[in-house]
Design a protein around this motif. Structure first.
Motif: not given
Length: 138
Positions: A74-102
């Motif tokens: 829905n429009h909320i989900g699409k907005s969240i996906q767009e925001r995640l698509n535009e997040m910087d790589n540094y944030s994802f370098q932290a996220i990739i280390k998350f376990d399932e709970e995190e």
């Protein structure tokens, strides 16, 4: 009346000042949007409005605020996906280390107090994992 703590007031102050007097960068926008402090503020506001409406409508459940619901497509989900698509790589370098709970905690922080079904939540968690792999080459 709902009381805000000092951290929440600082958050609101910083956000309003950024919007009013400066340009809000994409990074700052994501920081505000994904913050658990913002979720706490939204929850308090939602509860305050619901309690006020319930007073005037004698507990008529159909008059409650809350018709907004997250769905991945829905429009909320699409907005969240767009925001995640535009997040910087540094944030994802932290996220990739998350376990399932995190990762689930991060997804819950993104959604905040909005209603969602578990299946839709899992779609978001999976999207975060895929996006983290894409952005980090992992």
């Amino acid at each position: 009346m709902t009381e805000f703590d000092k951290i929440e007031l600082l958050f609101i102050n910083k956000l309003i000042n950024k919007i009013k007097y400066q340009n809000l960068s994409l990074f700052e926008s994501n920081q505000f949007a994904n913050s658990p402090i913002g979720n706490s503020i939204l929850e308090k506001i939602k509860n305050e409005f619901e309690s006020q409406i319930l007073k005037y409508h004698k507990y008529n459940k159909e008059s409650r605020i809350g018709g907004i619901q997250y769905e991945f497509d829905n429009h909320i989900g699409k907005s969240i996906q767009e925001r995640l698509n535009e997040m910087d790589n540094y944030s994802f370098q932290a996220i990739i280390k998350f376990d399932e709970e995190e990762t689930q905690k991060f997804a819950m922080d993104i959604l905040g107090p909005i209603e969602y079904d578990q299946d839709e939540f899992i779609k978001l968690v999976d999207f975060i994992k895929v996006k983290a792999n894409e952005k980090t080459g992992g």
